[in-house]
Write an enzyme that holds these catalytic residues in place. Structure first.
Site, short mmCIF file in Angstrom:
data_model
loop_
_atom_site.label_atom_id
_atom_site.label_comp_id
_atom_site.label_asym_id
_atom_site.label_seq_id
_atom_site.Cartn_x
_atom_site.Cartn_y
_atom_site.Cartn_z
CD GLU A 66 -3.42 -0.56 1.93
OE1 GLU A 66 -4.08 0.27 1.55
OE2 GLU A 66 -3.41 -1.23 2.95
CE1 TYR A 191 -3.34 -4.58 0.65
CE2 TYR A 191 -3.72 -3.51 -1.48
CZ TYR A 191 -3.95 -3.81 0.04
OH TYR A 191 -5.12 -3.01 0.64
CG ASP A 232 -2.15 -7.14 3.89
OD1 ASP A 232 -2.61 -8.08 4.41
OD2 ASP A 232 -2.68 -5.89 3.99
CG ASN A 234 -5.88 -8.46 3.04
OD1 ASN A 234 -6.55 -8.23 4.12
ND2 ASN A 234 -5.40 -7.75 1.88
CG ASP A 365 -4.34 -0.02 8.74
OD1 ASP A 365 -2.98 0.05 8.21
OD2 ASP A 365 -5.07 -0.48 8.26
CB CYS A 502 14.35 25.32 7.35
SG CYS A 502 16.03 25.41 8.25
CB CYS A 526 16.46 25.31 3.81
SG CYS A 526 17.80 24.92 4.67
#
Length: 554
Positions: A66, A191, A232, A234, A365, A502, A526
């Site tokens: 992701e 994923y 992942d 799932n 998460d 900065c 900067c």
């Protein structure tokens, strides 16, 4: 950037286990947006430096899921100094999904067996072999010595009742990047689909994706290669990996609540319920190919993958890797374990030294999951040099990293170096001619409103440099009473608010955009000088950027 020692010695980074010599670390992390990750501590101190992120995690082979990046975020992710990057993003749906596979560049002092396990010899996008080859955009991957292999054939597609277009669609969402290492191991960064909408079409897509993946892994194993499946996935393999399933079972009296006695006792008392945890075809499919770690379950005749985390952690309870952030489930550890690192090699499994989750690492998460393997038993030699790989992100996406934010706005002319008036010595610094430019954006009917600022500057002063951030102290005369300023910054303070700080903690300087879409707009950046190259960010100027707003305007 160099990781500050004090950062590594403080929580949470000091809790990440050290990596032993002759070991390599596989690590998977669903970041739920790589840009968002760098807003969280301690990653917000790394200035979007992916090399520093991976070094802090002490990882060698990393799978990120992701990513949620488009072309504008590919340079930061794909142009790294210490890691080779292989990135897949969706073909149409922007800012969605996206995976990366990152392999540390071997160092001169790494032993040969470590170098062999970190040397990429082949790479490709997707799990199906139907995407255009990186070497030839008109050709798909096929069964040749130059490709990784193990692709679906007509017999597989007939058994799965799939057309070629349906097979190709599985790789349209940026869900897989694959590399083959000199050690003979093929690593999948994944994923897998989740079917969060709960539709029949989504469930079929999910089931087909996982089955194509597992079939291909078995084919690669039959070709004499080993595979690592990480990401992942799932899918929760066991009942003890799914808090909601346990809770629902307890509510309807199908599961006895003896969780306080530990995972071994829980699965013994709830043996039948644990073995029946196959309520979805996708879970039953994964369990079919993964050697069970539940002592009461039996392996199937096609089981060939090992769940590395469970092998080391046993029947540990509440070992979750993802939580619902909308319900603050992470605080109560009410989650599931769907982030997995699976090995096909029994030799690799025998040499696992550590495998665990890192739930104290925030920013998503999900939390990271890692597995350390002592690879001293590997007898294959690394290649004499790192081969150029067409699917490597910097080549595949033709990436160029800007040196800093000011590189977006064109070049600014320099003044010649002049002697210091007080000492008679050269200052040794390039300075820029100060120039102010004012252009009315209102119609002539509002000229009276503009006359106030017009009266403040003479025509000569309006020809001064557009860059009001530098220049020697000077006196600016107006049509009315004169206003003496000892620096250009005091002039800007009459129009703009105080400069922000900065990332170095220094007062920013004001510059003018020369870009077509924002020409004439002022911005803060900067004050340090920019040094670097077309592929590396300068170490002196940070990436701070903020549009300047006149006083009284929010």
């Amino acid at each position: 950037m160099v990781l500050p020692r004090e950062l590594l010695e403080k929580p949470p980074l000091n809790r990440i286990p050290d990596l032993s010599p002759s070991n390599i670390r596989y690590l998977t992390f669903n970041v739920n947006g790589i840009k968002t990750l760098f807003n969280y501590h301690p990653w917000n101190l790394l200035q979007n430096d992916h090399d520093a992120l991976f070094r802090a995690l002490k990882a060698d082979i990393i799978s990120l899921q992701e990513l949620k990046i488009n072309g504008d975020g590919l340079a930061s992710t794909g142009l790294l100094k210490d890691y080779r990057s292989f990135v897949s993003i969706p073909k149409s749906r922007k800012g969605y999904s996206g995976v990366g596979l990152f392999v540390r560049v071997p160092l001169n002092f790494d032993p040969p067996h470590v170098k062999a396990c970190l040397s990429v010899v082949k790479a490709e996008e997707g799990i199906t072999g139907t995407l255009p080859s990186a070497e030839d955009k008109a050709q798909t991957y096929d069964v040749t010595p130059d490709n990784i292999g193990g692709y679906m054939d007509s017999e597989d597609m007939e058994e799965m009742n799939m057309t070629f277009e349906e097979l190709k669609a599985l790789d349209s969402e940026g869900r897989a990047a694959v590399v083959e290492l000199a050690s003979g191991t093929v690593v999948f960064s994944l994923y897998c689909p989740a079917n969060s909408m709960g539709t029949e079409e989504g469930e079929l897509f999910r089931l087909r994706f996982l089955e194509v993946l597992l079939r291909r892994c078995r084919k690669l194993k039959a070709l004499g290669k080993e595979v690592v499946v990480m990401g992942d996935i799932n899918v929760s393999l066991d009942l003890i990996d799914h808090a909601e399933a346990i809770n629902e079972g307890i509510k309807v009296n199908l599961v006895k609540n003896n969780l306080k006695d530990g995972g071994v006792a829980f699965e013994k008392v709830n043996k039948d319920q644990c073995l029946a945890f196959k309520n979805r075809p996708v879970r039953a499919l994964l369990q079919k190919y993964v050697h069970p770690t539940n002592p009461y379950a039996k392996a199937s005749d096609v089981s060939f993958l090992y769940d590395t985390t469970r092998i080391i952690q046993g029947r540990r309870l509440a070992m979750y890797t993802v939580w619902n952030t909308m319900t603050s489930a992470r605080q109560s550890n009410y989650g599931s374990r769907i982030d997995l690192i699976l090995f096909s090699s029994s030799s690799d499994v025998d040499h696992i030294s550590k495998a665990d989750i890192l739930p104290y690492i925030n920013g998503s998460d999900h939390c990271p999951v890692f597995t350390d393997v002592n690879v001293s038993f590997v007898d294959k030699l690394p290649p004499s040099e790192q081969k150029k790989i067409s699917f490597e992100a910097k080549s595949f996406y033709k990436l160029v990293k800007h040196r800093d934010i000011s590189s977006m706005f064109g070049n600014v002319a320099k003044r010649s170096v002049t002697p210091d008036s007080d000492t008679g010595n050269s200052s040794g610094r390039d300075t820029k001619k100060p120039k102010l430019q004012y252009v009315s954006r209102k119609k002539s009917t509002t000229a009276s409103a503009q006359s106030k600022i017009g009266a403040f500057f003479t025509q000569e002063q309006l020809k001064e440099n557009k860059d009001v951030s530098s220049g020697p102290p000077q006196e600016i005369k107006a049509a009315g009473p004169s206003v003496k300023l000892d620096s250009i910054s005091k002039l800007t303070s009459l129009i703009y608010s105080d400069p922000p700080k900065c990332r170095h903690g220094e007062d920013c300087v004001l510059k003018t955009s020369l870009k077509t879409t924002s020409k004439g707009r002022k911005f803060w950046c900067c004050p340090r000088s920019a040094k670097g190259s077309s592929t590396e960010l300068g170490e002196h100027r940070c990436e701070f950027f903020e549009w300047a707003k006149p006083k009284g305007r929010s």
